[in-house]
Each structure stands twice: as structure tokens, then as C-alpha cells.
Design a protein around this motif. Structure first.
Motif, short mmCIF file in Angstrom:
data_model
loop_
_atom_site.label_atom_id
_atom_site.label_comp_id
_atom_site.label_asym_id
_atom_site.label_seq_id
_atom_site.Cartn_x
_atom_site.Cartn_y
_atom_site.Cartn_z
N SER A 124 0.83 -1.20 0.00
CA SER A 124 0.00 0.00 0.00
C SER A 124 0.86 1.25 0.00
O SER A 124 2.00 1.22 0.47
CB SER A 124 -0.93 0.02 1.22
OG SER A 124 -1.71 -1.16 1.28
N LYS A 125 0.29 2.32 -0.50
CA LYS A 125 1.00 3.60 -0.56
C LYS A 125 0.01 4.74 -0.46
O LYS A 125 -1.08 4.69 -1.05
CB LYS A 125 1.79 3.71 -1.86
CG LYS A 125 2.53 5.03 -2.01
CD LYS A 125 3.43 5.05 -3.22
CE LYS A 125 4.18 6.37 -3.31
NZ LYS A 125 5.21 6.37 -4.32
N PHE A 126 0.38 5.78 0.32
CA PHE A 126 -0.44 6.97 0.38
C PHE A 126 -0.07 7.89 -0.78
O PHE A 126 1.06 7.91 -1.23
CB PHE A 126 -0.23 7.71 1.71
CG PHE A 126 -0.90 7.01 2.87
CD1 PHE A 126 -2.23 7.24 3.14
CD2 PHE A 126 -0.20 6.12 3.67
CE1 PHE A 126 -2.86 6.60 4.20
CE2 PHE A 126 -0.81 5.48 4.72
CZ PHE A 126 -2.16 5.72 4.99
N GLN A 127 -1.07 8.64 -1.25
CA GLN A 127 -0.88 9.52 -2.40
C GLN A 127 -1.19 10.96 -1.99
O GLN A 127 -2.17 11.21 -1.28
CB GLN A 127 -1.82 9.05 -3.52
CG GLN A 127 -1.55 9.66 -4.87
CD GLN A 127 -2.44 9.02 -5.93
OE1 GLN A 127 -3.62 9.33 -6.04
NE2 GLN A 127 -1.89 8.11 -6.71
N ARG A 128 -0.37 11.90 -2.46
CA ARG A 128 -0.55 13.31 -2.12
C ARG A 128 -1.03 14.10 -3.32
O ARG A 128 -0.78 13.72 -4.47
CB ARG A 128 0.77 13.91 -1.61
CG ARG A 128 1.29 13.27 -0.33
CD ARG A 128 2.63 13.87 0.09
NE ARG A 128 3.17 13.22 1.26
CZ ARG A 128 3.03 13.66 2.51
NH1 ARG A 128 2.37 14.78 2.72
NH2 ARG A 128 3.55 13.01 3.52
N ASP A 129 -1.68 15.25 -3.04
CA ASP A 129 -2.03 16.16 -4.12
C ASP A 129 -0.86 17.09 -4.40
O ASP A 129 0.22 16.95 -3.81
CB ASP A 129 -3.31 16.94 -3.80
CG ASP A 129 -3.17 17.83 -2.56
OD1 ASP A 129 -2.03 18.07 -2.12
OD2 ASP A 129 -4.20 18.29 -2.04
N LYS A 130 -1.04 18.06 -5.29
CA LYS A 130 0.06 18.92 -5.70
C LYS A 130 0.57 19.80 -4.56
O LYS A 130 1.70 20.30 -4.60
CB LYS A 130 -0.36 19.81 -6.88
CG LYS A 130 -1.49 20.77 -6.54
CD LYS A 130 -1.84 21.64 -7.74
CE LYS A 130 -2.95 22.63 -7.40
NZ LYS A 130 -3.27 23.50 -8.54
N ASP A 131 -0.24 19.96 -3.51
CA ASP A 131 0.18 20.76 -2.36
C ASP A 131 0.80 19.91 -1.26
O ASP A 131 1.13 20.41 -0.19
CB ASP A 131 -1.02 21.53 -1.78
CG ASP A 131 -1.60 22.51 -2.79
OD1 ASP A 131 -0.80 23.16 -3.49
OD2 ASP A 131 -2.83 22.60 -2.89
N GLY A 132 0.97 18.61 -1.51
CA GLY A 132 1.61 17.73 -0.54
C GLY A 132 0.66 17.14 0.48
O GLY A 132 1.11 16.50 1.44
N LYS A 133 -0.65 17.29 0.31
CA LYS A 133 -1.61 16.78 1.28
C LYS A 133 -2.04 15.36 0.92
O LYS A 133 -2.30 15.05 -0.25
CB LYS A 133 -2.84 17.70 1.30
CG LYS A 133 -3.81 17.42 2.45
CD LYS A 133 -4.87 18.51 2.48
CE LYS A 133 -5.76 18.39 3.71
NZ LYS A 133 -6.76 19.47 3.77
#
Length: 444
Positions: free
Chosen positions: A303-312
Motif C-alpha cells: 500500500s501507498k499513500f498519495q498526495r495532491d500537488k500541495d503535498g496533502k
């Protein structure tokens, strides 16, 4: 003769499976084998030639039995060590053989045509996942770049990371792929007409603050205006201070057909936990690339967490035996915050020296050309020391949190910034050339 009967019996049992094979149920997310099932995994081989080898392996929590050269068969294992399947013809029986210590050493096979024992020669090894391709390191150059003014106008471009490539996007122009050389030189595909060279510019700490573009007509400077975190960058300071990344909350499956509708990430006894209803808790940590590191994670699931362009953090992506599952974050509770150790005391407001001492620190800004400023108390007085410039030796702080003192340039206004608890977080400097925000860090 016994060998031939056993071989014929096994072939009779498995041959019909090529025409009528049991349908395997969909695997459930985060399923895993129990100890009894795990002990059965292995390769079972007869000492007599001609008898098919049987392999017991697993997919998720499902045991699979396959005779060499025949399709796989879903089987169940009961408390007596017997393996059974709905599609096996009547009169066929497979029973595990154990030694005095309870270790599985073989399999007893009984068929209407004869039987015999198969020896367990090796434990089935889990299929090693293909090593993940090394991901390109994202350089800390992302953001909006703005040129100096040319004939009353400015050019803006943005460096973004898309599908493993660094791209330069400019309104009205085609996207350009950018490569960075060891000397900070920039090359683009396709090339920009009339441009002889491009190069990144850095401050004294090595941080990229802009770029310079050279043409036959001269040089054009670009200033970096925004500083988004590159994907996979270390967690923001607020996260590090809390000791936990900002991943808590409920996550909902984006595919309505997903075997799991939702999951929750929460904190238990100071540790991060993934909770799925009806499944064991998964304790985990995150590596620098936001991968889930969980020693007790079921086999075959990453599994892996994914961030948006702002790093969230916005998604949790899981690779499972049934495919890739995407879970969208629906709630955003704040992680436990670190204990405040330097929050201002109420008495500070009535103590002028305490108010000044609360300003001590190192103040930095992303705006090019402005120095690092150090504030410290010397002999009971506040001294403001701009790097490379004359210090203000006896600065005063007004009730409006404005600094003043001999040596402050004409037209400059310095206002102290505080958080909601009154803690000093930085300062705002207003100048005839524009405003700048400084961030405070403790004295070293």
C-alpha cells in the motif's frame, strides 16, 4: 502395480477439472492464512516414478492444490488434516501426515484405484513480488517562475512533475520536458527557439530561487514564486513535530465493486493503525516515499499513500491479489500535536524584557536578496542583526508588536507575527520595494 494404481487414481481425480473447474470466490482485502493452513503449504512428491507431484499453495486466504500438469483446485482443510474440494469425484481422500512434533511431513492419498504416500519435499515459497522500478527522484524545483519585467509585461511558467517527468508549462505554449544537468543547466524537449542556455539560480544555502535564460539579445532572470513540496519529500515540520504524518481519517473505496467499502487510519497507543471491519489491525509506519511499512501486513498486499500537488495526503492505493484498489480520504482529523514547550506565559505581557526575549530566534525568508536576521538579548536589550549589515543595538517593541530602533532604514516597517496562542512565528517587513514574510526558528 501400486504405483500405476496411484498414478491412475490421481489422473482420474484431476483430469475432469480441465472441463469443470471450481469457481474461485473473490478474495477479500487483507485476508491471510491461519497457522493450520500455512503449515500445509509445500510440494508433495511420491518416491515412485510416474505419480504426479502435488503442490499446495495459497492465494489470499484460499488454499490451492494442483497436480503437476493439471489446473489448480480450491481446497479446504479441516481439523483432521483432510483436504477436500467440491469437484473431486467420490472416493478420493487427501490427508496430511504429521510427525510426533506436529510438523507436516507428507500426504496420504486414497483413491478407488489405490493409494499411497507422498513426501513433503519443500515448503512452498511465496512468490516474490517483482521489485518496484526505482522511482525518479523529484528535484526541489517545482513551482511558478516569473520573469523580470519586459516592455511592461512578465512571463510566467510553472515547473510540475507529471508521470515521472519534469515538465515546464507556459500559457499558450506547448508543454516542455525539462532535464537538469549536474551544473544546474536546463535543457528542454523540444528546444526553445533562440535560447542559447538556461540555468537554475540558488541562494547561499543551495535552495533553488529562480533561473536565468540567455538569448542572443541578452539575459532574462526568472524568480521562483512558489515552493511546493516535491512528491515523496519529507513530511512538513508540523508533521515531524507531532511525530505522526497527517494521514488520519476515513478512506472510501472509489470503485463501488471494491471488496472493501471503506477503511480508517487512526492512532492507537501512539502508533498508526489501518482498520478494516472484520479484519485484524495493521500497525504501520511510512517511509520517505509514503509507502506503508507494515510487518504484519498480509502477504501479497502493498500500500501507498498519495498526495495532491500541495503535498496533502488524499488517497490510499493498495496493490492486492485482486488488483489495485483506490481509497479516497473523506475525513481529515489532525494528528496529536507535540506538547508546547515555549508558549508565551501570560505574565509576559506585563514584563517588557520577557516580551523581548520571546523574539529571540533566527528569521529567514524565501524572497531573494533579503538577509537572514538574528534577534537576541544582550545586556538586557534586544539586538537585531541582519546578516552582512549594521545591527540595531537597542530595538524597541511597541504595544502593536512593531519594532523600531536606530539603524532601521527609512520606509521600513517591521511587525512581529504571532499564532493564535501568542507565540512568535515570524515577522513581516514592509519596504518601499515590497513586503516580505520572515519565519522564525529557535537560536542555535
Amino acid at each position: 502395480m501400486k504405483r500405476l494404481l496411484l498414478a491412475a487414481g490421481l489422473l482420474t481425480a484431476f483430469a475432469p477439472l480441465t472441463m469443470a473447474r471450481e469457481t474461485r470466490p473473490a478474495l477479500t482485502f487483507l485476508q491471510e492464512l491461519n497457522a493450520k493452513q500455512s503449515a500445509a503449504l509445500g510440494t508433495y512428491k511420491a518416491e515412485m516414478p510416474g505419480v504426479p507431484t502435488i503442490v499446495i499453495k495459497a492465494k489470499g486466504a484460499q488454499l490451492i492444490m494442483a497436480a503437476e500438469g493439471f489446473p489448480e483446485l480450491d481446497v479446504t482443510l479441516n481439523d483432521k488434516g483432510e483436504l477436500s474440494a467440491a469437484v473431486l469425484p467420490e472416493g478420493f481422500k487427501f490427508t496430511l501426515i504429521k510427525d510426533k512434533d506436529g510438523k507436516v511431513t507428507g500426504m496420504k492419498v486414497e483413491t478407488p484405484m489405490g493409494g499411497g504416500d507422498l513426501k513433503r519435499v519443500e515448503a512452498a515459497k511465496p512468490v516474490a513480488a517483482k521489485p518496484e522500478a526505482k522511482k525518479a527522484e523529484v528535484p526541489d524545483v517545482l513551482g511558478v517562475y516569473e520573469s523580470d519585467e519586459i516592455e511592461g509585461m512578465r512571463i510566467k511558467g510553472e515547473m510540475v512533475w507529471e508521470k515521472g517527468k519534469l515538465m515546464l508549462k507556459t500559457d499558450g505554449q506547448p508543454d516542455l520536458e525539462v532535464k537538469i544537468g549536474k551544473d544546474d543547466s536546463l535543457t528542454t524537449t523540444p528546444e526553445i527557439p533562440d535560447v542559447t542556455s538556461m540555468k537554475l539560480t540558488r541562494d547561499k544555502d543551495g535552495k533553488v530561487i529562480g533561473s536565468v535564460l540567455e538569448t542572443a539579445q541578452g539575459k532574462l532572470n526568472f524568480t521562483r514564486k512558489t515552493f511546493p513540496k516535491p512528491p515523496g519529500a519529507e513530511a512538513p515540520k508540523a508533521e515531524a513535530a507531532a511525530g505522526l504524518p497527517d494521514v488520519l481519517g476515513k478512506y472510501e473505496a472509489e470503485d463501488p465493486a471494491s471488496p472493501v467499502a471503506e477503511l480508517e487510519v487512526l492512532v492507537k497507543e501512539g502508533k498508526l493503525v489501518i482498520m478494516v471491519e472484520g479484519q485484524p489491525e495493521i500497525n504501520f509506519t511510512l517511509d520517505k516515499m509514503d509507502n506503508v511499512v507494515a510487518p504484519n501486513s498480509p502477504e501479497g498486499i502493498t500500500s501507498k499513500f498519495q498526495r495532491d500537488k500541495d503535498g496533502k495526503i488524499t488517497h490510499l492505493i493498495a496493490d492486492t491479489p485482486v488488483g489495485k484498489l483506490s481509497f479516497k480520504r473523506k475525513t481529515f482529523p489532525k494528528p496529536p500535536t507535540a506538547e508546547k514547550t515555549d508558549a508565551p506565559k501570560k505574565a509576559d505581557a506585563a514584563d517588557p524584557l520577557a516580551r523581548l526575549k520571546a523574539l529571540e530566534g533566527i528569521y529567514t525568508t524565501d524572497m531573494p536578496g533579503l538577509p537572514v536576521v538574528t534577534m537576541r538579548i544582550k545586556d538586557g536589550k534586544l539586538v537585531v542583526e541582519p546578516e552582512g549589515d549594521t545591527p540595531i543595538s537597542d530595538a524597541k517593541l511597541s504595544e502593536k508588536d512593531e519594532l523600531s530602533g536606530e539603524g532601521l532604514p527609512d520606509g521600513f516597517t517591521v511587525t512581529i507575527d504571532r499564532d493564535k496562542d501568542g507565540k512568535v512565528t515570524g515577522m513581516t517587513v514592509k519596504t518601499p520595494m515590497g513586503d516580505a514574510k520572515f519565519t522564525r526558528a529557535p537560536l542555535k
